[in-house]
Scaffold this motif. Structure first.
Motif, mmCIF file in Angstrom:
data_model
loop_
_atom_site.group_PDB
_atom_site.id
_atom_site.type_symbol
_atom_site.label_atom_id
_atom_site.label_comp_id
_atom_site.label_asym_id
_atom_site.label_seq_id
_atom_site.Cartn_x
_atom_site.Cartn_y
_atom_site.Cartn_z
ATOM 1 N N VAL A 100 0.868 -1.079 -0.007
ATOM 2 C CA VAL A 100 0.174 0.093 0.013
ATOM 3 C C VAL A 100 0.616 1.090 -0.008
ATOM 4 O O VAL A 100 1.765 1.349 0.898
ATOM 5 C CB VAL A 100 -0.946 0.187 1.120
ATOM 6 N N PHE A 101 0.937 2.201 -1.034
ATOM 7 C CA PHE A 101 1.469 3.116 -1.042
ATOM 8 C C PHE A 101 0.584 4.521 -0.340
ATOM 9 O O PHE A 101 -0.599 4.871 -0.864
ATOM 10 C CB PHE A 101 2.183 3.519 -2.494
ATOM 11 N N VAL A 102 1.118 4.787 0.760
ATOM 12 C CA VAL A 102 0.199 5.967 1.421
ATOM 13 C C VAL A 102 1.082 7.224 0.919
ATOM 14 O O VAL A 102 1.890 7.713 1.414
ATOM 15 C CB VAL A 102 0.337 5.983 2.864
ATOM 16 N N ALA A 103 0.309 8.063 0.095
ATOM 17 C CA ALA A 103 0.799 9.478 -0.323
ATOM 18 C C ALA A 103 0.209 10.534 0.460
ATOM 19 O O ALA A 103 -1.065 10.312 0.900
ATOM 20 C CB ALA A 103 0.207 9.597 -1.918
ATOM 21 N N ASP A 104 0.937 11.579 0.532
ATOM 22 C CA ASP A 104 0.619 12.739 1.118
ATOM 23 C C ASP A 104 -0.060 13.810 0.344
ATOM 24 O O ASP A 104 0.672 14.088 -0.652
ATOM 25 C CB ASP A 104 1.765 13.436 2.082
ATOM 26 N N SER A 105 -1.283 14.313 0.298
ATOM 27 C CA SER A 105 -2.025 14.843 -0.713
ATOM 28 C C SER A 105 -1.619 16.367 -0.437
ATOM 29 O O SER A 105 -2.099 17.077 -1.532
ATOM 30 C CB SER A 105 -3.601 14.993 -0.405
ATOM 31 N N GLN A 106 -0.694 16.903 0.421
ATOM 32 C CA GLN A 106 -0.342 18.468 0.390
ATOM 33 C C GLN A 106 0.640 18.803 -0.778
ATOM 34 O O GLN A 106 1.704 17.889 -0.784
ATOM 35 C CB GLN A 106 0.126 18.537 1.799
ATOM 36 N N PRO A 107 0.634 19.765 -1.389
ATOM 37 C CA PRO A 107 1.467 20.212 -2.369
ATOM 38 C C PRO A 107 3.115 20.298 -1.955
ATOM 39 O O PRO A 107 3.797 19.720 -2.814
ATOM 40 C CB PRO A 107 1.109 21.614 -2.711
ATOM 41 N N GLU A 108 3.213 20.574 -0.640
ATOM 42 C CA GLU A 108 4.865 20.563 -0.101
ATOM 43 C C GLU A 108 5.334 19.296 0.143
ATOM 44 O O GLU A 108 6.355 19.004 0.199
ATOM 45 C CB GLU A 108 4.783 21.404 1.203
ATOM 46 N N ARG A 109 4.375 18.226 -0.052
ATOM 47 C CA ARG A 109 4.981 16.872 0.108
ATOM 48 C C ARG A 109 5.064 16.069 -1.268
ATOM 49 O O ARG A 109 5.375 14.793 -1.169
ATOM 50 C CB ARG A 109 4.118 16.107 0.974
ATOM 51 N N MET A 110 4.755 16.872 -2.332
ATOM 52 C CA MET A 110 4.926 16.111 -3.592
ATOM 53 C C MET A 110 6.305 15.422 -3.734
ATOM 54 O O MET A 110 6.541 14.295 -4.296
ATOM 55 C CB MET A 110 4.476 16.803 -4.664
ATOM 56 N N ASP A 111 7.445 16.324 -3.578
ATOM 57 C CA ASP A 111 8.898 15.707 -3.755
ATOM 58 C C ASP A 111 8.761 14.399 -3.150
ATOM 59 O O ASP A 111 9.595 13.431 -3.492
ATOM 60 C CB ASP A 111 9.745 17.069 -3.445
#
Ligand SMILES: Nc1nc2c(ncn2[C@@H]2O[C@H](COP(=O)(O)OP(=O)(O)O)[C@@H](O)[C@H]2O)c(=O)[nH]1
Ligand SMILES: [Mg+2]
Length: 194
Positions: A100-111
């Motif tokens: 399961v890949f848990v991505a953070d939806s905040q723009p500053e966490r895209m990198d």
């Protein structure tokens, strides 16, 4: 790579929650733990630093019923997010059945999302897994925050295959079981094929 114990009539499967640091991996496991009956779960083990960040991994054993008379045990793991723990991340992927890949939806966490996705693919490859074939789910977490990126954008940026995508607010439990069920379903269907 699931471990089948014929004598005990047990199937053991390993699911790993991967993703950027502070994206919500531990929170997913904590919610599953809270909402699961005592008879279905073992002890949740978290090895955390004093600031609550996962040091090596979190671990939660779960019983998910029986398949053809075999008891199925899922072992849920998270990885530490910080860059300097790559050795532990790699190790935790050993014998993995689903991710399961848990991505953070905040723009500053895209990198951090991109980096963790690349890192996942590299580490799977080093273990000899084909990222395109392993049971895999993408979770877009922290949907409750006001500044998050649109789902369509995140899908376009973070999907790497035709994987199912779930929106989540793990700290409220939204999307947590949906994500887990889908990943477990994929692992089951692999078991039936193999
Ligand atoms: N607002 C919000 N915060 C979240 C959500 N999921 C997790 N968090 C918070 O994000 C922080 C990091 O979560 P954690 O599960 O430790 O991240 P990990 O490093 O991926 O294991 C904690 O303070 C959580 O309470 C969410 O869906 N929304
Ligand atoms: Mg953690």
């Amino acid at each position: 790579m699931s471990f089948i114990n014929f004598a005990a009539r047990e199937i053991n499967c390993k699911l790993v929650y991967y993703g950027p640091g502070l994206g919500g991996k531990t929170t997913n496991l904590q919610y599953v733990y809270q909402k699961t009956s005592e008879s279905q779960k073992g002890k949740m083990i978290s090895l955390a630093t004093e600031t609550d960040r996962t040091l090596f991994f979190d671990f939660l054993p779960l019983d998910l019923g029986t398949v053809r008379g075999f008891r199925t045990r899922f072992h849920l793991y998270t990885v530490p997010g910080q860059v300097f723990y790559d050795a532990s991340r790699k190790l935790i992927l050993r014998g993995v059945d689903g991710v399961v890949f848990v991505a953070d939806s905040q723009p500053e966490r895209m990198d951090a999302n991109y980096e963790a996705l690349d890192n996942l693919q590299e580490n799977l490859k080093e273990h000899g897994y084909d990222f395109l074939k392993i049971p895999y789910v993408l979770q877009l977490n922290k949907r409750d925050l006001p500044n998050v990126l649109p789902v369509d954008f995140l899908r376009k940026e973070l999907m790497r295959r035709e994987e199912p995508v779930f929106e989540a607010t793990a700290c409220q439990g939204c999307g947590v079981f949906e994500t887990l069920r889908e990943c477990a379903r994929q692992v089951f269907s692999e078991l039936k094929r193999g």
